[in-house]
Enzyme design. Structure first.
Site, PDB file in Angstrom:
ATOM      1  N   THR A 120       2.988  11.850  -4.780  1.00  0.00           N
ATOM      2  CA  THR A 120       3.004  10.468  -4.315  1.00  0.00           C
ATOM      3  C   THR A 120       2.321   9.538  -5.317  1.00  0.00           C
ATOM      4  O   THR A 120       2.226   8.330  -5.070  1.00  0.00           O
ATOM      5  CB  THR A 120       2.274  10.346  -2.966  1.00  0.00           C
ATOM      6  OG1 THR A 120       0.906  10.754  -3.125  1.00  0.00           O
ATOM      7  CG2 THR A 120       2.950  11.198  -1.909  1.00  0.00           C
ATOM      8  N   ALA A 130       0.817  -1.218   0.000  1.00  0.00           N
ATOM      9  CA  ALA A 130       0.000   0.000   0.000  1.00  0.00           C
ATOM     10  C   ALA A 130       0.848   1.264   0.000  1.00  0.00           C
ATOM     11  O   ALA A 130       0.330   2.354  -0.258  1.00  0.00           O
ATOM     12  CB  ALA A 130      -0.917   0.005   1.222  1.00  0.00           C
ATOM     13  N   ASN A 131       2.143   1.148   0.278  1.00  0.00           N
ATOM     14  CA  ASN A 131       2.985   2.324   0.462  1.00  0.00           C
ATOM     15  C   ASN A 131       3.370   2.971  -0.859  1.00  0.00           C
ATOM     16  O   ASN A 131       3.657   2.281  -1.849  1.00  0.00           O
ATOM     17  CB  ASN A 131       4.255   1.942   1.230  1.00  0.00           C
ATOM     18  CG  ASN A 131       3.956   1.535   2.653  1.00  0.00           C
ATOM     19  OD1 ASN A 131       3.031   2.046   3.267  1.00  0.00           O
ATOM     20  ND2 ASN A 131       4.736   0.602   3.182  1.00  0.00           N
ATOM     21  N   HIS A 132       3.374   4.292  -0.890  1.00  0.00           N
ATOM     22  CA  HIS A 132       3.802   5.071  -2.053  1.00  0.00           C
ATOM     23  C   HIS A 132       5.081   5.827  -1.702  1.00  0.00           C
ATOM     24  O   HIS A 132       5.314   6.175  -0.531  1.00  0.00           O
ATOM     25  CB  HIS A 132       2.723   6.082  -2.453  1.00  0.00           C
ATOM     26  CG  HIS A 132       1.488   5.463  -3.015  1.00  0.00           C
ATOM     27  ND1 HIS A 132       0.645   6.120  -3.881  1.00  0.00           N
ATOM     28  CD2 HIS A 132       0.942   4.236  -2.859  1.00  0.00           C
ATOM     29  CE1 HIS A 132      -0.376   5.340  -4.221  1.00  0.00           C
ATOM     30  NE2 HIS A 132      -0.209   4.183  -3.601  1.00  0.00           N
ATOM     31  N   LYS A 133       5.863   6.117  -2.725  1.00  0.00           N
ATOM     32  CA  LYS A 133       7.057   6.942  -2.538  1.00  0.00           C
ATOM     33  C   LYS A 133       6.636   8.340  -2.100  1.00  0.00           C
ATOM     34  O   LYS A 133       5.742   8.951  -2.687  1.00  0.00           O
ATOM     35  CB  LYS A 133       7.842   6.995  -3.849  1.00  0.00           C
ATOM     36  CG  LYS A 133       9.104   7.830  -3.800  1.00  0.00           C
ATOM     37  CD  LYS A 133       9.793   7.845  -5.168  1.00  0.00           C
ATOM     38  CE  LYS A 133      10.980   8.798  -5.178  1.00  0.00           C
ATOM     39  NZ  LYS A 133      11.629   8.840  -6.515  1.00  0.00           N
TER      40      LYS A 133
END
Length: 211
Positions: free
Chosen positions: A90, A81-84
């Site tokens: 993002t 689920a994580n974005h940069k």
């Protein structure tokens, strides 16, 4: 002396919404201990649909111990689920290709918080959400509709959004001894023999049984 068979998918006759969870898992990256159950009116076979953004190429694991009780609608948010977040946007342009793949993050640029781990004898209430990388200690209780963003101490009760410690269930010396005794690792016969002490807070009897 032995208790119920942990390999029985639905141990409650006439009540198929409760299942011993390990028997419904298909993903190699989800590990569940004996006697942990999931309660869902739509059927315990739907559990994995609540483990979100769990992609094999990321490799993170959801690890759940023994004797946990997981209520309907509990969600586990995994590292996918994580974005940069280091750039101005993002938005994951790269996943859509067509020239945008040049924005593919370099190794280590996407946040990765490690495995999500639930200890033993943990009770997770209705529609709670557990975030990636969180570690919940054995004996903890998570109140309904909580959002757990940080590690949870063993034998604590947490609740809210974000979840905070409401209180500890026992004094720290008792907690330390319970973790050392680790009754959940006993044989079924031994657990059955000492069930009154386990559910009745008889630490003296547990201590004697562990010797």
């Amino acid at each position: 002396m032995k208790g119920p068979n942990p390999n029985n998918k639905t141990p409650l006759e006439g009540f198929p919404q409760v299942g011993f969870l390990k028997n419904f898992i298909t993903s190699n990256n989800i590990l569940v201990g004996d006697y942990t159950y999931y309660d869902d009116p739509q059927g315990p076979e739907n559990f994995e649909s609540n483990v979100l953004y769990h992609f094999d190429f990321i490799g993170d694991k959801l690890i759940i111990g023994k004797f946990c009780a997981i209520a309907t609608g509990v969600k586990f948010i995994m590292n996918g689920a994580n974005h940069k977040m280091s750039g101005f946007s993002t938005y994951p342009f790269y996943i859509f290709g067509n020239g945008w793949e040049k924005a593919m993050p370099e190794e280590g640029e996407l946040p990765f918080k490690g495995d999500l781990e639930i200890g033993h004898d943990v009770w997770i209430g209705y529609e709670s959400t557990i975030m990636a990388g969180v570690k919940i200690g054995s004996g903890a209780i998570v109140a309904s509709k909580s959002v757990v963003t940080q590690d949870v101490p063993p034998y604590s009760i947490v609740g809210g959004n974000p979840a905070k410690v409401i209180r500890m269930r026992f004094e720290q010396p008792v907690i330390d001894e319970l973790l050392n005794i680790a009754w959940w690792n006993w044989t079924e016969d031994k657990i059955t023999e000492n069930l009154d002490a386990i559910v009745g807070c008889d630490l003296i009897k547990l201590r004697e049984a562990s010797l």
